[in-house]
Design a protein around this motif. Structure first.
Motif, PDB file in Angstrom:
ATOM      1  N   VAL A   1      -9.205  33.735 -16.652  1.00  0.00           N
ATOM      2  CA  VAL A   1     -10.176  32.744 -16.185  1.00  0.00           C
ATOM      3  C   VAL A   1     -10.894  32.193 -17.408  1.00  0.00           C
ATOM      4  CG1 VAL A   1     -12.290  32.422 -14.837  1.00  0.00           C
ATOM      5  CG2 VAL A   1     -10.486  33.892 -13.969  1.00  0.00           C
ATOM      6  N   TRP A   2     -11.144  30.891 -17.397  1.00  0.00           N
ATOM      7  CA  TRP A   2     -11.941  30.274 -18.458  1.00  0.00           C
ATOM      8  C   TRP A   2     -13.248  29.805 -17.847  1.00  0.00           C
ATOM      9  CZ3 TRP A   2     -13.427  25.023 -19.124  1.00  0.00           C
ATOM     10  CH2 TRP A   2     -14.114  24.779 -20.316  1.00  0.00           C
ATOM     11  N   LYS A   3     -14.372  30.164 -18.500  1.00  0.00           N
ATOM     12  CA  LYS A   3     -15.688  29.738 -18.034  1.00  0.00           C
ATOM     13  C   LYS A   3     -16.217  28.651 -18.963  1.00  0.00           C
ATOM     14  CE  LYS A   3     -20.248  31.328 -16.671  1.00  0.00           C
ATOM     15  NZ  LYS A   3     -21.088  32.501 -16.400  1.00  0.00           N
ATOM     16  N   SER A   4     -16.536  27.519 -18.381  1.00  0.00           N
ATOM     17  CA  SER A   4     -17.053  26.386 -19.147  1.00  0.00           C
ATOM     18  C   SER A   4     -18.439  26.711 -19.688  1.00  0.00           C
ATOM     19  CB  SER A   4     -17.136  25.153 -18.243  1.00  0.00           C
ATOM     20  OG  SER A   4     -17.890  24.134 -18.870  1.00  0.00           O
ATOM     21  N   GLY A   5     -18.632  26.488 -20.963  1.00  0.00           N
ATOM     22  CA  GLY A   5     -19.953  26.657 -21.566  1.00  0.00           C
ATOM     23  C   GLY A   5     -20.916  25.562 -21.142  1.00  0.00           C
TER      24      GLY A   5
ATOM     25  N   TYR B   1     -12.625  28.611 -14.089  1.00  0.00           N
ATOM     26  CA  TYR B   1     -11.327  28.091 -13.660  1.00  0.00           C
ATOM     27  C   TYR B   1     -10.233  29.143 -13.877  1.00  0.00           C
ATOM     28  CZ  TYR B   1     -13.762  23.617 -14.022  1.00  0.00           C
ATOM     29  OH  TYR B   1     -14.655  22.580 -13.878  1.00  0.00           O
ATOM     30  N   PRO B   2      -9.470  29.484 -12.827  1.00  0.00           N
ATOM     31  CA  PRO B   2      -8.345  30.411 -12.989  1.00  0.00           C
ATOM     32  C   PRO B   2      -7.173  29.683 -13.659  1.00  0.00           C
ATOM     33  CG  PRO B   2      -8.516  29.692 -10.708  1.00  0.00           C
ATOM     34  CD  PRO B   2      -9.671  29.087 -11.446  1.00  0.00           C
ATOM     35  N   LEU B   3      -6.735  30.183 -14.811  1.00  0.00           N
ATOM     36  CA  LEU B   3      -5.764  29.444 -15.618  1.00  0.00           C
ATOM     37  C   LEU B   3      -4.343  29.988 -15.557  1.00  0.00           C
ATOM     38  CD1 LEU B   3      -7.855  28.581 -18.792  1.00  0.00           C
ATOM     39  CD2 LEU B   3      -7.557  27.277 -16.682  1.00  0.00           C
ATOM     40  N   SER B   4      -4.108  31.014 -14.779  1.00  0.00           N
ATOM     41  CA  SER B   4      -2.759  31.548 -14.627  1.00  0.00           C
ATOM     42  C   SER B   4      -2.527  31.856 -13.152  1.00  0.00           C
ATOM     43  CB  SER B   4      -2.592  32.806 -15.473  1.00  0.00           C
ATOM     44  OG  SER B   4      -1.277  33.284 -15.379  1.00  0.00           O
ATOM     45  N   TRP B   5      -1.407  31.375 -12.630  1.00  0.00           N
ATOM     46  CA  TRP B   5      -1.117  31.511 -11.202  1.00  0.00           C
ATOM     47  C   TRP B   5       0.294  32.030 -10.993  1.00  0.00           C
ATOM     48  CZ3 TRP B   5      -4.483  30.050  -7.228  1.00  0.00           C
ATOM     49  CH2 TRP B   5      -5.656  29.412  -7.645  1.00  0.00           C
ATOM     50  N   THR B   6       0.474  32.754  -9.898  1.00  0.00           N
ATOM     51  CA  THR B   6       1.805  33.111  -9.424  1.00  0.00           C
ATOM     52  C   THR B   6       2.052  32.301  -8.155  1.00  0.00           C
ATOM     53  OG1 THR B   6       1.675  35.343 -10.315  1.00  0.00           O
ATOM     54  CG2 THR B   6       3.281  34.966  -8.565  1.00  0.00           C
ATOM     55  N   ILE B   7       3.205  31.671  -8.099  1.00  0.00           N
ATOM     56  CA  ILE B   7       3.594  30.876  -6.931  1.00  0.00           C
ATOM     57  C   ILE B   7       4.858  31.506  -6.360  1.00  0.00           C
ATOM     58  CG2 ILE B   7       4.266  28.596  -6.088  1.00  0.00           C
ATOM     59  CD1 ILE B   7       2.914  27.501  -8.724  1.00  0.00           C
ATOM     60  N   ALA B   8       4.751  31.975  -5.132  1.00  0.00           N
ATOM     61  CA  ALA B   8       5.902  32.602  -4.480  1.00  0.00           C
ATOM     62  C   ALA B   8       6.295  31.798  -3.242  1.00  0.00           C
ATOM     63  CB  ALA B   8       5.567  34.033  -4.084  1.00  0.00           C
TER      64      ALA B   8
ATOM     65  N   SER C   1       0.880  29.250 -16.575  1.00  0.00           N
ATOM     66  CA  SER C   1      -0.211  29.627 -17.468  1.00  0.00           C
ATOM     67  C   SER C   1      -0.625  28.417 -18.301  1.00  0.00           C
ATOM     68  CB  SER C   1       0.234  30.766 -18.383  1.00  0.00           C
ATOM     69  OG  SER C   1      -0.851  31.238 -19.141  1.00  0.00           O
ATOM     70  N   ALA C   2      -1.923  28.180 -18.361  1.00  0.00           N
ATOM     71  CA  ALA C   2      -2.442  27.047 -19.139  1.00  0.00           C
ATOM     72  C   ALA C   2      -2.140  27.244 -20.618  1.00  0.00           C
ATOM     73  CB  ALA C   2      -3.945  26.920 -18.929  1.00  0.00           C
ATOM     74  N   ILE C   3      -1.790  26.161 -21.281  1.00  0.00           N
ATOM     75  CA  ILE C   3      -1.530  26.218 -22.719  1.00  0.00           C
ATOM     76  C   ILE C   3      -2.854  26.252 -23.486  1.00  0.00           C
ATOM     77  CG2 ILE C   3      -0.548  24.948 -24.667  1.00  0.00           C
ATOM     78  CD1 ILE C   3       1.690  24.044 -22.709  1.00  0.00           C
ATOM     79  N   LEU C   4      -3.812  25.418 -23.091  1.00  0.00           N
ATOM     80  CA  LEU C   4      -5.153  25.402 -23.685  1.00  0.00           C
ATOM     81  C   LEU C   4      -6.170  25.723 -22.606  1.00  0.00           C
ATOM     82  CD1 LEU C   4      -4.903  22.085 -25.761  1.00  0.00           C
ATOM     83  CD2 LEU C   4      -4.669  24.420 -26.621  1.00  0.00           C
ATOM     84  N   SER C   5      -7.249  26.395 -22.977  1.00  0.00           N
ATOM     85  CA  SER C   5      -8.266  26.761 -21.992  1.00  0.00           C
ATOM     86  C   SER C   5      -9.290  25.659 -21.762  1.00  0.00           C
ATOM     87  CB  SER C   5      -8.996  28.026 -22.430  1.00  0.00           C
ATOM     88  OG  SER C   5      -8.100  29.107 -22.467  1.00  0.00           O
ATOM     89  N   GLU C   6      -9.808  25.105 -22.810  1.00  0.00           N
ATOM     90  CA  GLU C   6     -10.934  24.177 -22.713  1.00  0.00           C
ATOM     91  C   GLU C   6     -10.470  22.768 -22.387  1.00  0.00           C
ATOM     92  OE1 GLU C   6     -13.747  24.581 -25.930  1.00  0.00           O
ATOM     93  OE2 GLU C   6     -13.296  26.717 -26.083  1.00  0.00           O
ATOM     94  N   GLU C   7     -10.170  22.526 -21.108  1.00  0.00           N
ATOM     95  CA  GLU C   7      -9.654  21.238 -20.656  1.00  0.00           C
ATOM     96  C   GLU C   7     -10.469  20.679 -19.493  1.00  0.00           C
ATOM     97  OE1 GLU C   7      -7.146  19.497 -21.969  1.00  0.00           O
ATOM     98  OE2 GLU C   7      -6.431  20.976 -23.394  1.00  0.00           O
ATOM     99  N   GLU C   8     -11.753  21.011 -19.444  1.00  0.00           N
ATOM    100  CA  GLU C   8     -12.594  20.568 -18.335  1.00  0.00           C
ATOM    101  C   GLU C   8     -12.933  19.087 -18.464  1.00  0.00           C
ATOM    102  OE1 GLU C   8     -16.362  22.350 -15.994  1.00  0.00           O
ATOM    103  OE2 GLU C   8     -16.697  22.021 -18.135  1.00  0.00           O
TER     104      GLU C   8
ATOM    105  N   ASN D   1     -16.472  17.983 -11.155  1.00  0.00           N
ATOM    106  CA  ASN D   1     -15.937  18.510 -12.406  1.00  0.00           C
ATOM    107  C   ASN D   1     -14.574  19.107 -12.086  1.00  0.00           C
ATOM    108  OD1 ASN D   1     -18.481  17.953 -13.452  1.00  0.00           O
ATOM    109  ND2 ASN D   1     -19.207  19.994 -13.017  1.00  0.00           N
ATOM    110  N   TYR D   2     -13.636  18.961 -12.992  1.00  0.00           N
ATOM    111  CA  TYR D   2     -12.335  19.561 -12.758  1.00  0.00           C
ATOM    112  C   TYR D   2     -11.680  19.926 -14.069  1.00  0.00           C
ATOM    113  CZ  TYR D   2     -10.543  14.809 -13.602  1.00  0.00           C
ATOM    114  OH  TYR D   2     -10.251  13.592 -14.138  1.00  0.00           O
ATOM    115  N   TRP D   3     -10.681  20.761 -13.978  1.00  0.00           N
ATOM    116  CA  TRP D   3      -9.902  21.192 -15.133  1.00  0.00           C
ATOM    117  C   TRP D   3      -8.515  20.589 -14.969  1.00  0.00           C
ATOM    118  CZ3 TRP D   3      -5.344  23.223 -16.399  1.00  0.00           C
ATOM    119  CH2 TRP D   3      -5.192  23.803 -17.658  1.00  0.00           C
ATOM    120  N   GLU D   4      -7.968  20.060 -16.075  1.00  0.00           N
ATOM    121  CA  GLU D   4      -6.592  19.578 -16.023  1.00  0.00           C
ATOM    122  C   GLU D   4      -5.943  19.776 -17.375  1.00  0.00           C
ATOM    123  OE1 GLU D   4      -6.708  15.425 -14.952  1.00  0.00           O
ATOM    124  OE2 GLU D   4      -6.890  14.822 -17.029  1.00  0.00           O
ATOM    125  N   GLY D   5      -4.685  20.168 -17.356  1.00  0.00           N
ATOM    126  CA  GLY D   5      -4.004  20.363 -18.621  1.00  0.00           C
ATOM    127  C   GLY D   5      -2.569  20.834 -18.460  1.00  0.00           C
TER     128      GLY D   5
END
Length: 116
Positions: A15-19, A25-32, A43-50, A57-61
């Motif tokens: 999880v990445w927490k915005s300062g 934001y949960p940055l790694s997911w399992t999809i079954a 898994s996100a390549i970069l964390s700070e993408e808010e 507010n949203y995260w994208e990357g």
């Protein structure tokens, strides 16, 4: 192409927490997809993408993807967008905070210039 009725999304502990907004934001997911014998891990390549935009507010990357489809290993890249996570600030609140800080700074500087 195949169509499946059910997919299960779960996130792990990455999880990445915005300062700035304090959103987490949960940055790694399992999809079954059980019916399709599909299991993928993203898994996100970069964390700070808010993105701080209006009242949302949203995260994208970019993400990496790995896993199996029908028992065969697969890997690739993709794009993820996360929205709807609680935060302390949005664009309007941050703009107001920054404006207040700038006004206070200018008033202090002006008073210092006037009174030495």
């Amino acid at each position: 192409a195949a169509h499946y009725e059910r997919a299960v999304f779960s996130h792990d502990r990455r999880v990445w927490k915005s300062g700035t907004t304090k959103a987490e934001y949960p940055l790694s997911w399992t999809i079954a997809v059980p019916d399709g014998n599909i299991e993928l891990v993203t898994s996100a390549i970069l964390s700070e993408e808010e993105m701080i935009f209006g009242s949302i507010n949203y995260w994208e990357g970019a993400i990496t993807v790995s896993g199996t489809i029908g028992g065969k290993k697969v890997k690739g890249t993709g794009f993820m967008e996360l929205a709807g996570y609680p935060s302390d600030y949005n664009f309007l609140l941050l703009a107001g905070k920054n404006l207040n800080r700038e006004i206070t700074k200018r008033i202090s500087a002006g008073a210092k210039n006037l009174f030495g």
